[in-house]
Motif scaffolding. Structure first.
Motif, PDB file in Angstrom:
ATOM      1  N   ALA A 252       0.863  -1.186   0.000  1.00 27.05           N
ATOM      2  CA  ALA A 252       0.000   0.000   0.000  1.00 27.05           C
ATOM      3  C   ALA A 252       0.899   1.235   0.000  1.00 27.05           C
ATOM      4  O   ALA A 252       2.032   1.187   0.488  1.00 27.05           O
ATOM      5  N   ILE A 253       0.409   2.326  -0.590  1.00 26.59           N
ATOM      6  CA  ILE A 253       1.182   3.569  -0.638  1.00 26.59           C
ATOM      7  C   ILE A 253       0.378   4.644   0.084  1.00 26.59           C
ATOM      8  O   ILE A 253      -0.809   4.818  -0.228  1.00 26.59           O
ATOM      9  N   GLU A 254       1.014   5.325   0.982  1.00 30.23           N
ATOM     10  CA  GLU A 254       0.287   6.387   1.699  1.00 30.23           C
ATOM     11  C   GLU A 254      -0.140   7.459   0.720  1.00 30.23           C
ATOM     12  O   GLU A 254       0.670   7.936  -0.088  1.00 30.23           O
ATOM     13  N   GLY A 255      -1.395   7.821   0.800  1.00 34.13           N
ATOM     14  CA  GLY A 255      -1.890   8.885  -0.067  1.00 34.13           C
ATOM     15  C   GLY A 255      -2.153   8.430  -1.481  1.00 34.13           C
ATOM     16  O   GLY A 255      -2.287   9.246  -2.392  1.00 34.13           O
ATOM     17  N   ARG A 256      -2.206   7.146  -1.706  1.00 34.17           N
ATOM     18  CA  ARG A 256      -2.506   6.645  -3.047  1.00 34.17           C
ATOM     19  C   ARG A 256      -3.476   5.492  -2.876  1.00 34.17           C
ATOM     20  O   ARG A 256      -3.331   4.658  -1.968  1.00 34.17           O
ATOM     21  N   GLU A 257      -4.419   5.431  -3.770  1.00 36.59           N
ATOM     22  CA  GLU A 257      -5.432   4.408  -3.597  1.00 36.59           C
ATOM     23  C   GLU A 257      -4.896   3.020  -3.935  1.00 36.59           C
ATOM     24  O   GLU A 257      -5.008   2.077  -3.159  1.00 36.59           O
ATOM     25  N   ALA A 258      -4.293   2.948  -5.117  1.00 31.04           N
ATOM     26  CA  ALA A 258      -3.868   1.623  -5.589  1.00 31.04           C
ATOM     27  C   ALA A 258      -2.555   1.200  -4.951  1.00 31.04           C
ATOM     28  O   ALA A 258      -1.737   2.037  -4.578  1.00 31.04           O
ATOM     29  N   VAL A 259      -2.420  -0.105  -4.827  1.00 31.61           N
ATOM     30  CA  VAL A 259      -1.171  -0.634  -4.280  1.00 31.61           C
ATOM     31  C   VAL A 259      -0.092  -0.617  -5.371  1.00 31.61           C
ATOM     32  O   VAL A 259      -0.393  -0.459  -6.555  1.00 31.61           O
ATOM     33  N   VAL A 260       1.153  -0.778  -4.950  1.00 33.13           N
ATOM     34  CA  VAL A 260       2.248  -0.951  -5.905  1.00 33.13           C
ATOM     35  C   VAL A 260       2.781  -2.362  -5.724  1.00 33.13           C
ATOM     36  O   VAL A 260       3.084  -2.782  -4.606  1.00 33.13           O
ATOM     37  N   SER A 261       2.856  -3.101  -6.825  1.00 34.30           N
ATOM     38  CA  SER A 261       3.409  -4.452  -6.740  1.00 34.30           C
ATOM     39  C   SER A 261       4.892  -4.392  -7.039  1.00 34.30           C
ATOM     40  O   SER A 261       5.337  -3.594  -7.861  1.00 34.30           O
ATOM     41  N   VAL A 262       5.627  -5.237  -6.360  1.00 32.16           N
ATOM     42  CA  VAL A 262       7.039  -5.389  -6.706  1.00 32.16           C
ATOM     43  C   VAL A 262       7.280  -6.865  -7.023  1.00 32.16           C
ATOM     44  O   VAL A 262       6.614  -7.736  -6.478  1.00 32.16           O
ATOM     45  N   PHE A 263       8.234  -7.100  -7.927  1.00 29.33           N
ATOM     46  CA  PHE A 263       8.616  -8.479  -8.189  1.00 29.33           C
ATOM     47  C   PHE A 263       9.865  -8.771  -7.386  1.00 29.33           C
ATOM     48  O   PHE A 263      10.821  -7.989  -7.394  1.00 29.33           O
ATOM     49  N   THR A 264       9.861  -9.912  -6.703  1.00 29.13           N
ATOM     50  CA  THR A 264      11.054 -10.306  -5.952  1.00 29.13           C
ATOM     51  C   THR A 264      11.318 -11.802  -6.099  1.00 29.13           C
ATOM     52  O   THR A 264      10.374 -12.591  -6.149  1.00 29.13           O
ATOM     53  N   THR A 265      12.590 -12.126  -6.192  1.00 32.72           N
ATOM     54  CA  THR A 265      12.944 -13.551  -6.198  1.00 32.72           C
ATOM     55  C   THR A 265      13.172 -14.020  -4.762  1.00 32.72           C
ATOM     56  O   THR A 265      13.405 -15.187  -4.522  1.00 32.72           O
ATOM     57  N   ARG A 266      13.122 -13.068  -3.833  1.00 32.42           N
ATOM     58  CA  ARG A 266      13.397 -13.415  -2.429  1.00 32.42           C
ATOM     59  C   ARG A 266      12.273 -12.935  -1.510  1.00 32.42           C
ATOM     60  O   ARG A 266      12.501 -12.130  -0.588  1.00 32.42           O
ATOM     61  N   PRO A 267      11.063 -13.450  -1.695  1.00 32.42           N
ATOM     62  CA  PRO A 267       9.982 -13.012  -0.799  1.00 32.42           C
ATOM     63  C   PRO A 267      10.261 -13.398   0.646  1.00 32.42           C
ATOM     64  O   PRO A 267       9.685 -12.800   1.566  1.00 32.42           O
ATOM     65  N   ASP A 268      11.161 -14.329   0.864  1.00 36.60           N
ATOM     66  CA  ASP A 268      11.517 -14.719   2.235  1.00 36.60           C
ATOM     67  C   ASP A 268      12.155 -13.560   3.003  1.00 36.60           C
ATOM     68  O   ASP A 268      12.175 -13.573   4.228  1.00 36.60           O
ATOM     69  N   THR A 269      12.658 -12.567   2.273  1.00 32.86           N
ATOM     70  CA  THR A 269      13.358 -11.460   2.953  1.00 32.86           C
ATOM     71  C   THR A 269      12.440 -10.266   3.220  1.00 32.86           C
ATOM     72  O   THR A 269      12.907  -9.180   3.551  1.00 32.86           O
ATOM     73  N   LEU A 270      11.156 -10.501   3.087  1.00 34.00           N
ATOM     74  CA  LEU A 270      10.192  -9.398   3.192  1.00 34.00           C
ATOM     75  C   LEU A 270      10.323  -8.618   4.507  1.00 34.00           C
ATOM     76  O   LEU A 270      10.151  -7.401   4.547  1.00 34.00           O
ATOM     77  N   PHE A 271      10.654  -9.336   5.595  1.00 30.11           N
ATOM     78  CA  PHE A 271      10.809  -8.648   6.888  1.00 30.11           C
ATOM     79  C   PHE A 271      12.066  -7.777   6.923  1.00 30.11           C
ATOM     80  O   PHE A 271      12.228  -6.952   7.804  1.00 30.11           O
ATOM     81  N   GLY A 272      12.934  -7.979   5.931  1.00 37.42           N
ATOM     82  CA  GLY A 272      14.173  -7.191   5.899  1.00 37.42           C
ATOM     83  C   GLY A 272      14.089  -5.989   4.980  1.00 37.42           C
ATOM     84  O   GLY A 272      15.065  -5.266   4.795  1.00 37.42           O
ATOM     85  N   ALA A 273      12.886  -5.780   4.393  1.00 44.00           N
ATOM     86  CA  ALA A 273      12.738  -4.631   3.483  1.00 44.00           C
ATOM     87  C   ALA A 273      12.771  -3.355   4.314  1.00 44.00           C
ATOM     88  O   ALA A 273      12.052  -3.226   5.306  1.00 44.00           O
ATOM     89  N   THR A 274      13.628  -2.406   3.913  1.00 46.41           N
ATOM     90  CA  THR A 274      13.702  -1.165   4.700  1.00 46.41           C
ATOM     91  C   THR A 274      13.384   0.076   3.872  1.00 46.41           C
ATOM     92  O   THR A 274      13.279   1.169   4.397  1.00 46.41           O
TER      93      THR A 274
END
Ligand code: ANZ
Length: 864
Positions: A252-274
């Motif tokens: 989700a993006i603050e102040g924007r209705e639609a979400v932004v998708s990202v492609f990742t080969t490492r969804p396991d690292t989602l908690f490490g996204a900064t």
């Protein structure tokens, strides 16, 4: 600079006989022209078929040494299959649209047609002299309206299927040739493969073929070609398509209705996204910045302008200091609700994935470099020091929600200190319910979880982009679309094809960024085919790779003006059994031809999905270890070599130089040696005095064995492309024959004729003029090329005898000739054969006889 070589005078003189290759060439050319031995046309022919295809040339001038190589090698294959009883199709044509003709025309103020067709005439003359066994009745030129009409037809078929479309996008722009380039035409250093210019990016409306719809099939079907295509080419194709498996994650993006998708080969690292990074040239970046502050907008604009000066290759370089602009907007991490600052940076590309990434600096080097530069947080979530074997936590469906924390020891390395991201395998930490899982299990679990929550899903991505096929140049196939006043695209009705290229009269061909066809007012302005209102033709022309993507099918009936190709003929002949050409086409041409074949398959025009069953890549002809080039002045000229050594010697040299896929250094080979050998073989045919009806059962037995061994081995060697070995074996055969002529039973020996005939047949593959002349000297009608390969007599393939050594007290006393059978399995027989030796031992007593089959009898004695 001419290369230094032993040059022989014109012709090679041997004894009283004169092997005058020029005279032999002049003698046979008109005969072949008349007999047309390589015309493939009989519809009732029941022989099995082989389609042998050499990549067709671009007519840039006369033939060069590279052509001499590829057409020599392809011809060996075509001639070989004919001799093996196959009905062979071996066609040739010209890939005659393209930039060099247009640039030459601009330079000289002439029409590209004249330049092109003059070059074709020159090349054709050389090709005929070179005696490549083509079916000339099928010759085609892609720049003929009879051919390009079907490019237009093909375009319309793709258009109808939604596979040809137009869009605005950033394209590769060649500022010298003033035209767009496909990604494939941009070299790794970011320059144009045509003009050498540094390629820049420009936003234009262009036509594309949707090759990405076929990405999976293009990748998976490579498996069909394993073993028959060079492994290197298969790899290059795989890398080019570049499939990545991973996940899309929605933020989700603050102040924007639609979400932004990202492609990742490492969804396991989602908690490490900064933080999140978006491509500066993406629509998303433009939109996000539009709602930001004026200062941010200004900084962003400056950055964008700066970025457009760099090439994609520079943007991908890992050693380049990271740059970027904070957009003062925030994304929300779907797994923990964290606020992630959004940046724009040029290491993220607009046309890959979604043009945005979740940045995980602890585990991705690019993200780490960026985080260190801009002081963004780094959080390790995969412990790459933790053992992966041993007790893995049991995965239960409830685990993601649980809080199972495993003690982890020793502490993982800190990327902020080392500057190195932790990319390897490991066990999850600091990751909520994922903690403790191995990387691979964590990927599985998080994708399940995201899918269940509706915030993500598994996804695939490809490096492959859609094929940009429009060019703003004159000398190509006009795109068969008409643009209505309302902006509608109207396909030219098929019965109005071809859309002919306008004449160059009054046209300015100089590159200026838009197609010169736009200046042909009478041609461009046409009534709308639907309602007759004023409309305009599309003025762009097609990439010439469209022409070559299906030409192998046009050869099946090149003069048919009712269809592109006849599906019934395709059923008979295609796919191509053996394709021969340079590795420089490993990606572009082969990928496009594979794509178009699959499209034609889906449309029901062909029944196969791969166009080229087997592929042979020849190496390059180089000189003194370096590539030949005009600028280096180290060119070896085709015509000079042919004049000096003759066609056959050049062809034989190409075959003899080494494995076909290796480069041939022209400084290391000896066309003189080839010419001498050919003279020797040719003279041998002349020396034969027996008549053709001599029986095949008599003659020098040793020579017969050499001949039949050759007849037996050569086919396998040719089929595995060991042409150089065949030539070496042929040289041995000629030597053995010479010996019998000079010192054995002489020229009347039937074995000599047998050997000479085998030599002529084999030389047909490498040195067709010499072979044909030998064949005639041996009393036969032309053509040796159509004579069937003789089968070896199996009885002559058996070794006649084996030499066994007889030792007495460890000293060699005698040699025995025994039959291979005795030597191999008849120990007693071998001992009996040694009897005379045993008898001659005299007053000593034999202690024992040891027979070591097949080759040793050892006798041990002692004094009486
Ligand atoms: C988070 C992450 C963490 C990533 C990690 C990698 C390692 P390939 O293998 O080439 O497909 N990415 C995604 N879209 C991108 C774009 N438009 N421009 C530049 N990079 C992009 O690479 C996929 C990875 O490249 C993705 O996985 C994403 O970074 C990045 F420890 O996501 B990853």
């Amino acid at each position: 600079m001419a290369h230094e070589h032993d040059r022989t005078p014109y012709g090679v003189e041997i004894d009283e006989d004169f092997y005058d290759f020029a005279a032999i060439q002049a003698k046979w050319q008109p005969i072949w022209d008349e007999l047309e031995p390589f015309r493939t046309s009989d519809p009732d022919d029941t022989r099995p078929r082989k389609y042998v295809l050499d990549m067709f040339p671009y007519p840039s001038g006369d033939l060069h040494m590279g052509h001499a190589e590829v057409y020599a090698l392809g011809d060996i294959v075509a001639r070989y299959w004919r001799q093996q009883g196959f009905n062979v199709l071996h066609p040739i044509g010209w890939d005659s649209f393209g930039l060099p003709a247009e640039n030459a025309a601009i330079k000289r103020g002439i029409d590209p047609r004249g330049w092109t067709y003059d070059n074709i005439a020159q090349q054709k003359k050389s090709m005929k002299l070179y005696a490549a066994s083509f079916d000339w009745s099928r010759e085609l030129h892609t720049s003929d309206p009879e051919y390009y009409k079907w490019n237009q037809w093909l375009f319309l078929q793709l258009y109808k299927k939604g596979l040809a479309y137009r869009k605005d996008s950033w394209v590769n722009w060649d500022p010298i040739d003033q035209t767009v380039l496909a990604n494939e035409q941009v070299l790794p250093d970011g320059t144009s493969d045509r003009s050498g210019a540094i390629v820049i990016k420009k936003k234009l409306t262009q036509w594309y073929f949707k090759i990405t719809d076929y990405a999976d099939r293009l990748l998976d079907d490579l498996n069909q070609l394993e073993g028959t295509w060079p492994a290197k080419v298969l790899n290059m194709q795989r890398n080019w398509i570049g499939r990545s498996i991973g996940a899309d994650v929605d933020f989700a993006i603050e102040g924007r209705e639609a979400v932004v998708s990202v492609f990742t080969t490492r969804p396991d690292t989602l908690f490490g996204a900064t933080f999140m990074v978006v491509a500066p040239d993406s629509d998303l970046a433009a939109e996000l910045v539009a709602d930001s502050t004026p200062e941010v907008r200004e900084r962003f604009q400056d950055y964008l302008v700066q970025m457009q000066k760099s090439t994609d290759i520079e943007r991908q370089a890992t050693d380049r200091p990271k740059t970027g602009v904070f957009l003062e907007r925030y994304a929300i991490n779907p797994v923990n609700g964290e606020r992630l600052p959004i940046w724009a940076a040029d290491y993220v590309f607009a046309d890959y994935g979604h043009g945005a990434v979740m940045a995980v600096p602890a585990h991705d080097q690019r993200d780490l470099d960026f985080a260190l530069k801009f002081d963004l947080p780094v959080r390790v979530v995969v412990d790459t020091t933790a053992p992966l074997t041993g007790t893995l936590p049991v995965i239960t469906p409830g685990m993601i929600d649980g809080t199972e924390e495993l003690p982890v020891d020793p502490a993982p390395l800190d990327p902020t200190e080392t500057g190195v991201a932790l990319a390897g395998e490991g066990r999850l930490i600091n990751s909520g319910a994922l903690t403790g899982l191995s990387k691979n299990n964590a990927i599985k679990r998080i994708v399940e979880q995201l899918t269940a929550d509706g915030t993500g899903r598994s996804a695939k991505n490809y490096r492959l982009r859609d094929w940009l096929i429009s060019r703003q140049r004159y000398w190509g196939t006009p795109i068969p679309i008409i643009h209505g006043q309302d902006g509608a695209e109207i396909p030219v009705p098929e019965d109005q094809l071809p859309v002919l290229l306008p004449s160059t009269e009054g046209l300015d061909l100089k590159p200026k960024g838009t197609s010169p066809l736009g200046g042909a007012t009478d041609w461009v302005n046409v009534p709308n085919p639907i309602d007759g209102t004023p409309a305009r033709r599309d003025a762009d022309t097609m990439d010439t790779f469209v022409d070559s993507s299906w030409y192998f099918l046009r050869f099946l009936n090149p003069n048919d003006d009712t269809q592109a190709f006849d599906p019934k003929e395709a059923e008979k002949w295609a796919p191509v059994d053996q394709y021969v050409g340079g590795v420089e086409h490993a990606i572009l041409h082969l990928l496009y031809a594979r794509f178009i074949t699959k499209v034609l398959f889906d449309l029901g025009y062909v029944t196969f999905t791969e166009p080229f069953t087997a592929l042979l890549n020849q190496g390059m002809v180089i000189l003194d270890g370096t590539k030949m080039s005009k600028s280096k002045g180290n060119l070896v000229y085709f015509t000079e070599e042919i004049d000096q050594f003759g066609v056959d010697a050049v062809r034989l040299t190409m075959a003899f130089a080494g494995p076909p896929e290796d480069d041939i250094d022209w400084a290391d080979v000896s066309p003189v040696g080839s010419a001498k050998f050919l003279a020797r073989a040719w003279r041998m045919a002349k020396d034969v005095t027996s008549a053709p009806d001599v029986l095949w059962k008599t003659g020098d037995p040793a020579l017969r064995r050499v001949t039949h061994r050759f007849l037996a081995d050569a086919p396998g060697l040719v089929e595995s492309f060991k042409f150089n070995v065949v030539v070496a074996r042929l040289m041995e055969l000629v030597n053995a024959t010479r010996k019998v002529i000079d010192t054995g039973a002489g020229p009347a020996d039937a074995a000599v004729r047998e050997a000479a005939e085998a030599t002529a047949m084999a030389l047909n593959l490498f040195a067709p003029y010499t072979a044909e002349d030998m064949w005639q000297r041996l009393g036969y009608e032309p053509c040796v090329a159509l004579a069937q390969w003789r089968k070896a007599d199996p009885r002559l393939l058996v070794e006649e005898s084996v030499t066994a050594i007889v030792q007495v007290d460890n000293k060699v006393r005698d040699r025995l000739e025994v039959s291979p059978k005795i030597a191999a399995d008849d120990l007693e027989g071998l001992a009996r054969a040694s009897a005379s030796v045993i008898r001659s031992i005299g007053d000593r007593e034999i202690v024992h006889v040891i027979v070591r089959a097949p080759k040793l009898v050892s006798i041990v004695t002692k004094p009486v």
